[in-house]
Design an enzyme around this catalytic site. Structure first.
Site, PDB file in Angstrom:
ATOM      1  N   LYS A 289       0.867  -1.102   0.003  1.00  0.00           N
ATOM      2  CA  LYS A 289       0.077   0.040   0.186  1.00  0.00           C
ATOM      3  C   LYS A 289       0.955   1.351   0.042  1.00  0.00           C
ATOM      4  CE  LYS A 289      -4.333  -1.764   2.069  1.00  0.00           C
ATOM      5  NZ  LYS A 289      -5.526  -1.726   2.997  1.00  0.00           N
ATOM      6  N   ASP A 325     -10.163   2.901   1.798  1.00  0.00           N
ATOM      7  CA  ASP A 325      -9.941   2.494   3.118  1.00  0.00           C
ATOM      8  C   ASP A 325     -10.609   3.379   4.018  1.00  0.00           C
ATOM      9  OD1 ASP A 325      -8.968   0.059   2.792  1.00  0.00           O
ATOM     10  OD2 ASP A 325      -6.883   0.641   3.107  1.00  0.00           O
TER      11      ASP A 325
HETATM   12  P1  NAP Z   1      -0.199  -4.676   9.478  1.00  0.00           P
HETATM   13  O1  NAP Z   1       0.085  -3.579   8.853  1.00  0.00           O
HETATM   14  O2  NAP Z   1       0.582  -5.922   9.367  1.00  0.00           O
HETATM   15  O3  NAP Z   1      -0.161  -4.400  10.985  1.00  0.00           O
HETATM   16  C1  NAP Z   1      -0.583  -5.494  11.924  1.00  0.00           C
HETATM   17  C2  NAP Z   1      -1.053  -4.866  13.474  1.00  0.00           C
HETATM   18  O4  NAP Z   1      -1.221  -6.107  14.408  1.00  0.00           O
HETATM   19  C3  NAP Z   1       0.384  -4.106  14.076  1.00  0.00           C
HETATM   20  O5  NAP Z   1      -0.231  -3.000  14.869  1.00  0.00           O
HETATM   21  C4  NAP Z   1       0.793  -5.237  14.951  1.00  0.00           C
HETATM   22  O6  NAP Z   1       1.536  -4.791  16.218  1.00  0.00           O
HETATM   23  C5  NAP Z   1      -0.477  -6.024  15.474  1.00  0.00           C
HETATM   24  N1  NAP Z   1      -0.199  -7.376  15.831  1.00  0.00           N
HETATM   25  C6  NAP Z   1       0.041  -8.297  15.017  1.00  0.00           C
HETATM   26  N2  NAP Z   1       0.146  -9.471  16.035  1.00  0.00           N
HETATM   27  C7  NAP Z   1       0.001  -9.111  17.102  1.00  0.00           C
HETATM   28  C8  NAP Z   1      -0.012  -9.550  18.394  1.00  0.00           C
HETATM   29  N3  NAP Z   1       0.252 -10.873  18.670  1.00  0.00           N
HETATM   30  N4  NAP Z   1      -0.449  -8.865  19.475  1.00  0.00           N
HETATM   31  C9  NAP Z   1      -0.796  -7.703  19.381  1.00  0.00           C
HETATM   32  N5  NAP Z   1      -0.663  -6.948  17.942  1.00  0.00           N
HETATM   33  C10 NAP Z   1      -0.407  -7.633  17.190  1.00  0.00           C
HETATM   34  O7  NAP Z   1      -1.741  -5.219   9.058  1.00  0.00           O
HETATM   35  P2  NAP Z   1      -3.001  -4.522   8.700  1.00  0.00           P
HETATM   36  O8  NAP Z   1      -3.145  -3.968   7.289  1.00  0.00           O
HETATM   37  O9  NAP Z   1      -3.219  -3.046   9.642  1.00  0.00           O
HETATM   38  O10 NAP Z   1      -4.453  -5.326   8.818  1.00  0.00           O
HETATM   39  C11 NAP Z   1      -4.564  -5.812  10.326  1.00  0.00           C
HETATM   40  C12 NAP Z   1      -5.851  -6.608  10.192  1.00  0.00           C
HETATM   41  O11 NAP Z   1      -6.852  -5.630   9.661  1.00  0.00           O
HETATM   42  C13 NAP Z   1      -6.027  -7.851   9.523  1.00  0.00           C
HETATM   43  O12 NAP Z   1      -6.713  -8.784  10.043  1.00  0.00           O
HETATM   44  C14 NAP Z   1      -6.566  -7.416   8.249  1.00  0.00           C
HETATM   45  O13 NAP Z   1      -7.314  -8.401   7.599  1.00  0.00           O
HETATM   46  C15 NAP Z   1      -7.614  -6.543   8.594  1.00  0.00           C
HETATM   47  N6  NAP Z   1      -8.207  -5.451   7.392  1.00  0.00           N
HETATM   48  C16 NAP Z   1      -9.324  -5.443   7.245  1.00  0.00           C
HETATM   49  C17 NAP Z   1     -10.008  -4.506   6.291  1.00  0.00           C
HETATM   50  C18 NAP Z   1     -11.273  -4.595   5.975  1.00  0.00           C
HETATM   51  O14 NAP Z   1     -11.605  -3.909   5.152  1.00  0.00           O
HETATM   52  N7  NAP Z   1     -12.145  -4.969   6.977  1.00  0.00           N
HETATM   53  C19 NAP Z   1      -8.919  -3.663   5.504  1.00  0.00           C
HETATM   54  C20 NAP Z   1      -7.674  -3.664   5.861  1.00  0.00           C
HETATM   55  C21 NAP Z   1      -7.157  -4.634   7.122  1.00  0.00           C
HETATM   56  P3  NAP Z   1       2.939  -4.502  15.884  1.00  0.00           P
HETATM   57  O15 NAP Z   1       3.351  -3.141  15.500  1.00  0.00           O
HETATM   58  O16 NAP Z   1       3.382  -4.710  17.498  1.00  0.00           O
HETATM   59  O17 NAP Z   1       3.813  -5.382  15.199  1.00  0.00           O
END
Ligand code: NAP
Length: 497
Positions: A289, A325
């Protein structure tokens, strides 16, 4: 353009089970491949009855282990099985490049069974794939076939070169594995006479999908020269539900277009692949992204302000980047806020955003833009701090230190609780805010959409909170993308998520 035949590879242990799959998928397929190497050995004596019982053009294949098959006997035993089975009305028999079986070949020709001369490349692309495929057929009546395991976006580009070099040559040429998936969907446009798929538990080759998905969702049988192509790029991306939103939308409006997942490991190569495949637009997901930003000829105001792009649209001047988004996040939230009694207003609300990754960026932008008072809390507190400072809000560690802060809105944006979220994220069944007691007054929004109902949302519902599931955001951001791709409103209700 010769229409590609969709061929169902049958990998059940009995003929009865294989035939049941043929019946179940008959409307979605044009041919069947009996993978005799998957059959229990007791079933082999009845092989000859198969073509008549299947009532579709049938391919006989007995694949050895070194080519990804299950046949464990000697080469003599394999040839002997082929020799006895060939005495039936098969449409094709698949014989590998190096197989010495002149008697089988002679019997095949005598019975008008066409020989597919096949090559399976699982150790990478050879330098002269097109040349090897040209030399494959031992006589003009054979159909040459190469199945190549692709390990990267670069491999896909090289395979596209081979298609170009082999334009006009009758052949089967397919990429295996996730990087090869587009070749299975676009087989007719690329000039492959067959595209294979598998039903049931045992996949015949890496990258196969089921026939209904290939025919009904990806329209592999009806893709023509004019069909417009759209993609979702990411890595990994094969799990994406977006094709089940966009493709039914195109179908409902009678738009000749298809949307497919395209794994990309090097963002620069996406733009080269997009040129070759004439891709008109794309959704962008993790981890690209932000990486796409330098390639944009034009940025929407949202992209400029959020610093991330989830939508690419081709324009005469280059690629235009947009971000749906934030609006996709806000649409269901507005409905939830309007539904509260007494009604509340976003600008007067305090919000906790759990997580500081890519999706949190769009959420924090949207909430601060609406005037909500936001606290970003993350496991890695430095990331929370950096995101919060960019948008002028508070930050904290994602821990019990947040207890008692009385937030009106809680937005969960971490990958915790997600199916297949990986060991780090704990997988489905985890609640990243388990330490935070809910009063029942909060609106709780979980961005995770698989599973649809996360542990956090179940707990919030039980506490009496108004909840917003991530699927609502997924749909709303896709509807906005669809409008950018096609210039038309998404036909709500069409999605098959
Ligand atoms: P990302 O950029 O990889 O960020 C992941 C986040 O999760 C970071 O803040 C990370 O914390 C945290 N995290 C991961 N493992 C963890 C753990 N064990 N304990 C606590 N925090 C943890 O991912 P993203 O793009 O933001 O996506 C995150 C989620 O949102 C995914 O499930 C995705 O499918 C969902 N999503 C949904 C939509 C929708 O349209 N509904 C759109 C976008 C994303 P750290 O910084 O500490 O690693």
């Amino acid at each position: 353009m010769t229409p590609t035949k969709i061929c169902l590879s049958l990998t059940e242990p009995t003929l009865a089970a294989d035939l049941a799959l043929v019946e179940r998928n008959r409307d979605s397929i044009d041919a069947v491949e009996l993978r005799a190497d998957f059959l229990d050995s007791g079933e082999r004596s009845a092989l000859r009855s198969f073509p008549e019982r299947a009532r579709l053009p049938a391919i006989l294949t007995v694949r050895r282990e070194s080519d990804g098959g299950r046949f464990r006997g000697s080469e003599e035993e394999r040839v002997s099985l082929l020799r006895s089975a060939i005495e039936a009305p098969w449409a094709f028999v698949d014989l590998e490049e190096d197989l010495a079986a002149s008697e089988v070949e002679a019997r095949a020709r005598a019975r008008s069974v066409r020989i597919i001369r096949s090559l399976h490349l699982t150790a990478g692309l050879p330098p002269d794939l097109a040349g090897r495929l040209r030399r494959l057929a031992r006589s003009a009546d054979e159909l040459p076939k190469a199945a190549v395991l692709l390990g990267s976006s670069r491999d896909l580009l090289s395979l596209l070169d081979a298609y170009d070099e082999l334009s006009g040559v009758e052949k089967v040429l397919l990429g295996m594995g996730p990087y090869g998936f587009p070749t299975r969907v676009l087989a007719s446009r690329l000039g492959s006479a067959l595209s294979y798929c598998t039903a049931g538990e045992r996949s015949a080759a890496p990258g196969h999908v089921d026939p209904v998905t290939l025919s009904a969702i990806y329209r592999a049988r009806s893709i023509g020269e004019r069909t417009e192509l759209y993609a979702v790029i990411g890595n990994p991306v094969m799990h994406s539900r977006s094709p089940w939103i966009h493709n039914p939308g195109f179908r409902a409006l009678g738009i000749d277009a298809v949307y497919l997942p395209l794994p990309i490991d090097d963002i620069a190569l996406f733009f080269a692949i997009a040129e070759r495949l004439r891709i008109r637009g794309s959704s962008v997901t993790i981890p690209h992204k932000r990486a796409v930003l330098p390639y944009l000829a034009e940025r929407s105001p949202e992209v400029a302000r959020i610093g991330s792009c989830n939508t690419l649209v081709r324009t005469p001047n280059g690629w235009r980047g947009a971000n749906t988004d934030a609006s996709g996040f806000l649409a269901p939230l507005r409905r939830a806020v309007e539904g509260t009694r007494p009604p509340r207003r976003l600008p007067a609300m305090t919000a906790l955003v759990a997580g500081a990754g890519g999706s949190a960026r769009a959420v924090v932008f949207a909430l601060t833009d609406e005037g909500a008072r936001v606290t970003v809390a993350n496991r890695t507190v430095e990331r929370a701090r950096s995101l919060a400072e960019e948008f002028g809000c508070d930050w904290a560690e994602l821990s019990s230190g947040l207890v008692g802060r009385g937030f009106d809105l809680i937005v969960q944006t971490t990958s915790v609780g997600m199916e297949g979220g990986g060991v780090d994220a704990g997988g489905a069944g985890n609640d990243p805010l388990a330490f935070y007691d809910l009063s029942g007054r909060e609106i709780v929004y979980d961005l995770v959409y698989s599973p649809r109902e996360t542990k956090l949302l179940r707990r919030a519902q039980a506490a009496g909170c108004r909840v917003v599931p991530g699927m609502e955001m997924l749909l709303e951001q896709a509807y906005a993308q669809f409008a950018l791709f096609t210039g038309r409103d998404y036909p709500r209700g069409a999605a098959e998520t």
